[in-house]
Design a protein around this motif. Structure first.
Motif, PDB file in Angstrom:
ATOM      1  N   HIS A  83       0.832  -1.191   0.000  1.00  0.00           N
ATOM      2  CA  HIS A  83       0.000   0.000   0.000  1.00  0.00           C
ATOM      3  C   HIS A  83       0.870   1.244   0.000  1.00  0.00           C
ATOM      4  O   HIS A  83       2.073   1.182   0.324  1.00  0.00           O
ATOM      5  N   GLY A  84       0.245   2.385  -0.362  1.00  0.00           N
ATOM      6  CA  GLY A  84       0.969   3.635  -0.369  1.00  0.00           C
ATOM      7  C   GLY A  84       0.029   4.827  -0.400  1.00  0.00           C
ATOM      8  O   GLY A  84      -1.154   4.689  -0.708  1.00  0.00           O
ATOM      9  N   LEU A  85       0.589   5.995  -0.086  1.00  0.00           N
ATOM     10  CA  LEU A  85      -0.197   7.224  -0.096  1.00  0.00           C
ATOM     11  C   LEU A  85       0.258   8.148  -1.225  1.00  0.00           C
ATOM     12  O   LEU A  85      -0.522   8.523  -2.080  1.00  0.00           O
ATOM     13  N   LYS A  86       1.516   8.532  -1.196  1.00  0.00           N
ATOM     14  CA  LYS A  86       2.045   9.425  -2.226  1.00  0.00           C
ATOM     15  C   LYS A  86       3.320   8.862  -2.851  1.00  0.00           C
ATOM     16  O   LYS A  86       3.524   8.938  -4.042  1.00  0.00           O
ATOM     17  N   ASN A  87       4.174   8.336  -2.003  1.00  0.00           N
ATOM     18  CA  ASN A  87       5.491   7.898  -2.469  1.00  0.00           C
ATOM     19  C   ASN A  87       5.439   6.495  -3.036  1.00  0.00           C
ATOM     20  O   ASN A  87       4.554   5.703  -2.719  1.00  0.00           O
ATOM     21  N   ASN A  88       6.401   6.194  -3.878  1.00  0.00           N
ATOM     22  CA  ASN A  88       6.544   4.835  -4.370  1.00  0.00           C
ATOM     23  C   ASN A  88       6.968   3.935  -3.213  1.00  0.00           C
ATOM     24  O   ASN A  88       7.691   4.361  -2.303  1.00  0.00           O
ATOM     25  N   GLU A  89       6.499   2.710  -3.243  1.00  0.00           N
ATOM     26  CA  GLU A  89       6.785   1.775  -2.168  1.00  0.00           C
ATOM     27  C   GLU A  89       7.296   0.455  -2.750  1.00  0.00           C
ATOM     28  O   GLU A  89       6.910   0.072  -3.860  1.00  0.00           O
ATOM     29  N   THR A  90       8.125  -0.216  -1.972  1.00  0.00           N
ATOM     30  CA  THR A  90       8.636  -1.534  -2.383  1.00  0.00           C
ATOM     31  C   THR A  90       8.698  -2.432  -1.165  1.00  0.00           C
ATOM     32  O   THR A  90       9.080  -1.985  -0.073  1.00  0.00           O
ATOM     33  N   ASN A  91       8.306  -3.671  -1.358  1.00  0.00           N
ATOM     34  CA  ASN A  91       8.509  -4.674  -0.315  1.00  0.00           C
ATOM     35  C   ASN A  91       8.972  -5.961  -0.980  1.00  0.00           C
ATOM     36  O   ASN A  91       9.312  -5.965  -2.177  1.00  0.00           O
ATOM     37  N   GLU A  92       8.991  -7.039  -0.230  1.00  0.00           N
ATOM     38  CA  GLU A  92       9.539  -8.291  -0.761  1.00  0.00           C
ATOM     39  C   GLU A  92       8.671  -8.889  -1.860  1.00  0.00           C
ATOM     40  O   GLU A  92       9.119  -9.744  -2.613  1.00  0.00           O
ATOM     41  N   MET A  93       7.430  -8.471  -1.957  1.00  0.00           N
ATOM     42  CA  MET A  93       6.531  -9.036  -2.967  1.00  0.00           C
ATOM     43  C   MET A  93       6.479  -8.210  -4.238  1.00  0.00           C
ATOM     44  O   MET A  93       6.378  -8.767  -5.341  1.00  0.00           O
ATOM     45  N   ALA A  94       6.464  -6.867  -4.089  1.00  0.00           N
ATOM     46  CA  ALA A  94       6.151  -6.029  -5.235  1.00  0.00           C
ATOM     47  C   ALA A  94       6.614  -4.599  -5.020  1.00  0.00           C
ATOM     48  O   ALA A  94       7.082  -4.239  -3.938  1.00  0.00           O
ATOM     49  N   SER A  95       6.449  -3.809  -6.085  1.00  0.00           N
ATOM     50  CA  SER A  95       6.655  -2.367  -6.005  1.00  0.00           C
ATOM     51  C   SER A  95       5.358  -1.675  -6.399  1.00  0.00           C
ATOM     52  O   SER A  95       4.605  -2.192  -7.240  1.00  0.00           O
ATOM     53  N   LEU A  96       5.130  -0.513  -5.804  1.00  0.00           N
ATOM     54  CA  LEU A  96       3.959   0.292  -6.115  1.00  0.00           C
ATOM     55  C   LEU A  96       4.442   1.655  -6.568  1.00  0.00           C
ATOM     56  O   LEU A  96       5.157   2.344  -5.828  1.00  0.00           O
TER      57      LEU A  96
ATOM     58  N   SER B 120      -1.951   4.400 -10.488  1.00  0.00           N
ATOM     59  CA  SER B 120      -0.815   3.702  -9.897  1.00  0.00           C
ATOM     60  C   SER B 120      -0.564   2.424 -10.692  1.00  0.00           C
ATOM     61  O   SER B 120      -1.414   1.985 -11.486  1.00  0.00           O
ATOM     62  N   THR B 121       0.611   1.855 -10.475  1.00  0.00           N
ATOM     63  CA  THR B 121       0.986   0.603 -11.127  1.00  0.00           C
ATOM     64  C   THR B 121       1.610  -0.330 -10.103  1.00  0.00           C
ATOM     65  O   THR B 121       2.504   0.079  -9.352  1.00  0.00           O
ATOM     66  N   LEU B 122       1.118  -1.542 -10.074  1.00  0.00           N
ATOM     67  CA  LEU B 122       1.721  -2.585  -9.249  1.00  0.00           C
ATOM     68  C   LEU B 122       2.702  -3.348 -10.115  1.00  0.00           C
ATOM     69  O   LEU B 122       2.348  -3.777 -11.222  1.00  0.00           O
ATOM     70  N   ILE B 123       3.913  -3.522  -9.643  1.00  0.00           N
ATOM     71  CA  ILE B 123       4.926  -4.246 -10.395  1.00  0.00           C
ATOM     72  C   ILE B 123       5.352  -5.493  -9.627  1.00  0.00           C
ATOM     73  O   ILE B 123       5.812  -5.399  -8.489  1.00  0.00           O
TER      74      ILE B 123
END
Lengths: 112, 114
Positions: A49-62, A71-74
């Protein structure tokens, strides 16, 4: 009214990046974007999840656009186990707590 | 931790019958939710609770009732079942802290009303 719009289906080759788009053009400044996925008919599983900034975790990037209207889920290296329905969700503050507004989702098929 | 558990997994009701869908979580989450998912659609919120003794309506509350007497349990009651209530029902729980409100879902209850 639908708060998110997603393509109904997408294919991705195994090992390649899967890029899943979502439009949320009416999103307000305090509303978060969440992504969940649902494999077969199991309970949805949290991804990111995210609000404004790009986010990354072990599963995906937002990736969230600067105007926050899309937005785009990668998924960086899709595997066969990533075949699922992916939901882009807007989290809206409510009287007490938050409401999650699910769209109709994108059915991602990862092809060997 | 078992997470969020739901019973039963499947149920067939006749029109006009009543039933209670059970939901229990062992994560000490303060928030709990009930959703329904119709075929080919996303989830829609029925009711939610921010703590024991507090419940609020979601998008589609008509025909349902809830109660929250403990932190762990959040049963959903269907009175006078109708065919329109044929759906898959998901319970979820979350712990809200700051901007984080990640919901954890149970496996679902598939209900058919004939």
């Amino acid at each position: 009214d639908a708060k998110t719009t997603q393509p109904p289906s997408m294919d991705c080759a195994e090992g390649r990046a899967a890029n899943l788009p979502c439009n949320h053009s009416t999103i307000s400044g305090n509303e978060y974007v969440y992504w969940y996925r649902q494999i077969h008919s199991q309970g949805p599983q949290y991804i990111i999840h995210g609000l404004k900034n790009n986010e990354t975790n072990e599963m995906a990037s937002l990736i969230i656009t600067e105007d926050r209207k899309s937005s785009t889920l990668i998924l960086p290296h899709a595997t066969l186990r990533d075949t699922a329905v992916y939901y882009c969700i807007v989290r809206v503050p409510f009287k007490r707590g938050n409401q999650f507004y699910f769209g109709t989702g994108t059915s991602l098929t990862v092809i060997p | 931790n078992a997470g969020v558990t739901q019973t039963p997994k499947f149920r067939i009701l006749k029109i006009g019958q009543s039933m209670t869908l059970q939901c229990t979580q062992d994560m000490n989450h303060n928030y709990m939710y009930w959703y329904r998912q119709d075929p080919g659609m996303g989830l829609k919120l029925i009711y939610y609770s921010v703590g024991a003794g507090i419940t609020d309506k979601g998008e589609v509350p008509n025909g349902y009732n809830v109660s929250r007497s403990t932190t762990e349990d959040f049963p959903l009651r269907l009175e006078l079942a109708a065919p329109s209530q044929t759906s898959v029902y998901f319970c979820a729980s979350s712990y809200q802290a700051g901007g984080t409100d990640t919901q954890y879902f149970g496996p679902g209850t598939r209900l058919t009303v004939l």
